[in-house]
Design a protein around this motif. Structure first.
Motif, mmCIF file in Angstrom:
data_model
loop_
_atom_site.group_PDB
_atom_site.id
_atom_site.type_symbol
_atom_site.label_atom_id
_atom_site.label_comp_id
_atom_site.label_asym_id
_atom_site.label_seq_id
_atom_site.Cartn_x
_atom_site.Cartn_y
_atom_site.Cartn_z
ATOM 1 N N GLY A 135 -0.315 1.046 -3.422
ATOM 2 C CA GLY A 135 1.096 0.870 -3.119
ATOM 3 C C GLY A 135 1.452 -0.317 -2.252
ATOM 4 O O GLY A 135 0.608 -1.167 -1.937
ATOM 5 N N PRO A 136 2.731 -0.374 -1.856
ATOM 6 C CA PRO A 136 3.266 -1.522 -1.107
ATOM 7 C C PRO A 136 2.749 -1.577 0.328
ATOM 8 O O PRO A 136 2.221 -0.601 0.851
ATOM 9 C CB PRO A 136 4.778 -1.266 -1.130
ATOM 10 N N GLY A 137 2.914 -2.763 0.940
ATOM 11 C CA GLY A 137 2.517 -2.945 2.330
ATOM 12 C C GLY A 137 1.198 -3.650 2.498
ATOM 13 O O GLY A 137 0.811 -4.020 3.608
ATOM 14 N N PHE A 138 0.468 -3.838 1.398
ATOM 15 C CA PHE A 138 -0.821 -4.524 1.427
ATOM 16 C C PHE A 138 -0.754 -5.730 0.493
ATOM 17 O O PHE A 138 -0.230 -5.631 -0.621
ATOM 18 C CB PHE A 138 -1.952 -3.595 0.965
ATOM 19 N N ARG A 139 -1.300 -6.858 0.940
ATOM 20 C CA ARG A 139 -1.307 -8.066 0.122
ATOM 21 C C ARG A 139 -2.727 -8.330 -0.377
ATOM 22 O O ARG A 139 -3.663 -8.454 0.415
ATOM 23 C CB ARG A 139 -0.796 -9.259 0.920
ATOM 24 N N ALA A 140 -2.857 -8.398 -1.702
ATOM 25 C CA ALA A 140 -4.157 -8.676 -2.307
ATOM 26 C C ALA A 140 -4.629 -10.069 -1.902
ATOM 27 O O ALA A 140 -3.881 -11.036 -1.982
ATOM 28 C CB ALA A 140 -4.056 -8.579 -3.821
ATOM 29 N N GLY A 141 -5.882 -10.134 -1.445
ATOM 30 C CA GLY A 141 -6.443 -11.395 -1.001
ATOM 31 C C GLY A 141 -6.298 -11.643 0.481
ATOM 32 O O GLY A 141 -6.886 -12.594 1.013
ATOM 33 N N GLU A 142 -5.524 -10.788 1.164
ATOM 34 C CA GLU A 142 -5.340 -10.915 2.614
ATOM 35 C C GLU A 142 -5.717 -9.626 3.344
ATOM 36 O O GLU A 142 -6.555 -9.639 4.246
ATOM 37 C CB GLU A 142 -3.893 -11.283 2.943
ATOM 38 N N ASP A 143 -5.096 -8.514 2.950
ATOM 39 C CA ASP A 143 -5.387 -7.218 3.581
ATOM 40 C C ASP A 143 -6.523 -6.496 2.866
ATOM 41 O O ASP A 143 -7.296 -5.767 3.487
ATOM 42 C CB ASP A 143 -4.140 -6.335 3.588
ATOM 43 N N VAL A 144 -6.576 -6.683 1.547
ATOM 44 C CA VAL A 144 -7.594 -6.072 0.691
ATOM 45 C C VAL A 144 -7.862 -7.014 -0.474
ATOM 46 O O VAL A 144 -7.126 -7.977 -0.691
ATOM 47 C CB VAL A 144 -7.137 -4.692 0.140
ATOM 48 N N ASP A 145 -8.890 -6.707 -1.242
ATOM 49 C CA ASP A 145 -9.166 -7.522 -2.428
ATOM 50 C C ASP A 145 -8.155 -7.254 -3.539
ATOM 51 O O ASP A 145 -7.647 -8.192 -4.166
ATOM 52 C CB ASP A 145 -10.580 -7.223 -2.960
ATOM 53 N N LEU A 146 -7.865 -5.971 -3.764
ATOM 54 C CA LEU A 146 -6.986 -5.578 -4.862
ATOM 55 C C LEU A 146 -5.998 -4.515 -4.415
ATOM 56 O O LEU A 146 -6.301 -3.694 -3.541
ATOM 57 C CB LEU A 146 -7.810 -5.034 -6.039
ATOM 58 N N VAL A 147 -4.823 -4.517 -5.030
ATOM 59 C CA VAL A 147 -3.794 -3.513 -4.774
ATOM 60 C C VAL A 147 -3.489 -2.804 -6.094
ATOM 61 O O VAL A 147 -3.472 -3.437 -7.159
ATOM 62 C CB VAL A 147 -2.511 -4.157 -4.212
ATOM 63 N N ILE A 148 -3.257 -1.507 -6.032
ATOM 64 C CA ILE A 148 -2.928 -0.721 -7.219
ATOM 65 C C ILE A 148 -1.450 -0.323 -7.160
ATOM 66 O O ILE A 148 -0.995 0.243 -6.159
ATOM 67 C CB ILE A 148 -3.806 0.546 -7.328
ATOM 68 N N GLU A 149 -0.720 -0.631 -8.242
ATOM 69 C CA GLU A 149 0.709 -0.309 -8.297
ATOM 70 C C GLU A 149 0.914 1.214 -8.347
ATOM 71 O O GLU A 149 0.239 1.914 -9.117
ATOM 72 C CB GLU A 149 1.343 -0.950 -9.529
ATOM 73 N N THR A 150 1.833 1.713 -7.517
ATOM 74 C CA THR A 150 2.100 3.155 -7.475
ATOM 75 C C THR A 150 3.538 3.510 -7.847
ATOM 76 O O THR A 150 3.891 4.686 -7.870
ATOM 77 C CB THR A 150 1.809 3.715 -6.063
ATOM 78 N N GLU A 151 4.349 2.499 -8.137
ATOM 79 C CA GLU A 151 5.736 2.753 -8.519
ATOM 80 C C GLU A 151 5.786 3.167 -9.991
ATOM 81 O O GLU A 151 5.183 2.532 -10.863
ATOM 82 C CB GLU A 151 6.592 1.496 -8.303
#
Length: 292
Positions: free
Chosen positions: A147-163
């Motif tokens: 979900g939102p609040g995390f930036r891929a490449g900065e906070d984590v490697d990958l983000v998964i869409e939850t909307e």
């Protein structure tokens, strides 16, 4: 390839975190989940966080076991008063024992201190907290967040869409997930009406159980607090109680406490949701892609 050589750490043990953990465990990955010492969970029949109180719980044939002392946060008075234990070497030993039995290990850990005692191939932040309060980036071969609040490449490697929508479960390698609308998904024309929040701060006592069929206007529970009279939670729609906060919890005003599904007898509140399964599919694909 032996997936047992690639343990996964999941932060959070709520509904969607548990869907992910369920799929990973069934696929053969050793899974450890961390939770706060005072988890608030509405969809308790499909959340491994329930093991924090019970010592163990089962969701669709997958069992989670608490690795550490069983806690009863509602007995300590106001939320936050209970001591927060820290994982240690004995905790790590219990985690490995749970894995040996094919179980998910649940650990009470407000941070990521379990990393000091066990290595993990991947770390998933599934707390759905909508902001990155600390970083897991670089602490494992692969780091992910829901979900939102995390930036891929900065906070984590990958983000998964939850909307909900066309991109639900999509793997994002640049940027962020969509902003959270705060609006529950539409079911049979009902959205916000499905979800019920605490009208005041106080200790919650239920008058129904998860799985009950209710009519519009039925009382779901009430609060004991500083109000002149008990604050009640009344369902706005008919349907089946899909989620409900546990008895005795001290709940802040505005907190989600109940979920009523208008499909009634057509749904089973003890099974994972379509949304959770789709999110889990995205996470599983990302982790499989990271393996050598």
């Amino acid at each position: 390839m032996q997936f047992s050589d690639y343990p996964i750490l999941v932060r959070g043990a709520g509904e969607h975190a548990s869907s992910v953990a369920w799929h990973l465990s069934r696929s053969g990955f050793p899974v450890a989940m961390t939770e706060r010492h005072e988890p608030l969970v509405v969809r308790r029949l499909v959340a491994f966080a329930a093991a924090a109180r019970k010592g163990e719980c089962e969701v669709e044939g997958v069992r989670a076991r608490l690795c550490g002392e069983r806690l009863h946060p509602y007995e300590h008075g106001e939320r936050g008063d209970a001591p927060s234990p820290k994982p240690d070497a004995s905790t790590a030993s219990m985690v490995k024992e749970a894995w040996g039995k094919g179980e998910i290990a649940l650990v009470i850990d407000d941070g990521v201190e379990l990393l000091d005692h066990l290595p993990f191939h991947a770390i998933l932040d599934a707390r759905m907290c909508k902001e990155s309060d600390d970083t897991i980036y670089g602490k494992a071969t692969l780091t992910l967040a829901l979900g939102p609040g995390f930036r891929a490449g900065e906070d984590v490697d990958l983000v998964i869409e939850t909307e909900r929508g066309h991109d639900l479960g999509r793997i994002i390698d640049k940027g962020q997930a969509r902003h959270d609308t705060g609006v529950p998904g539409d079911i049979l024309g009902f959205s916000k009406e499905r979800v019920h929040h605490a009208p005041c701060t106080g200790r919650f006592w239920a008058r129904v159980i998860i799985g009950d069929l209710v009519h519009k206007g039925d009382m779901l529970g009430f609060f004991e607090g500083d109000c002149e009279k008990p604050c009640t939670v009344v369902t706005k729609i008919p349907g089946r109680v899909r989620g409900l906060i546990a008895d005795g919890e001290v709940i802040p005003e505005g907190t989600k406490v109940a979920d009523v599904d208008p499909r009634g007898e057509d749904i089973d509140p003890a099974t994972l949701s379509d949304k959770g399964r789709t999110i889990a599919s995205g996470v599983l694909t990302a982790i499989l892609s990271s393996l050598p």
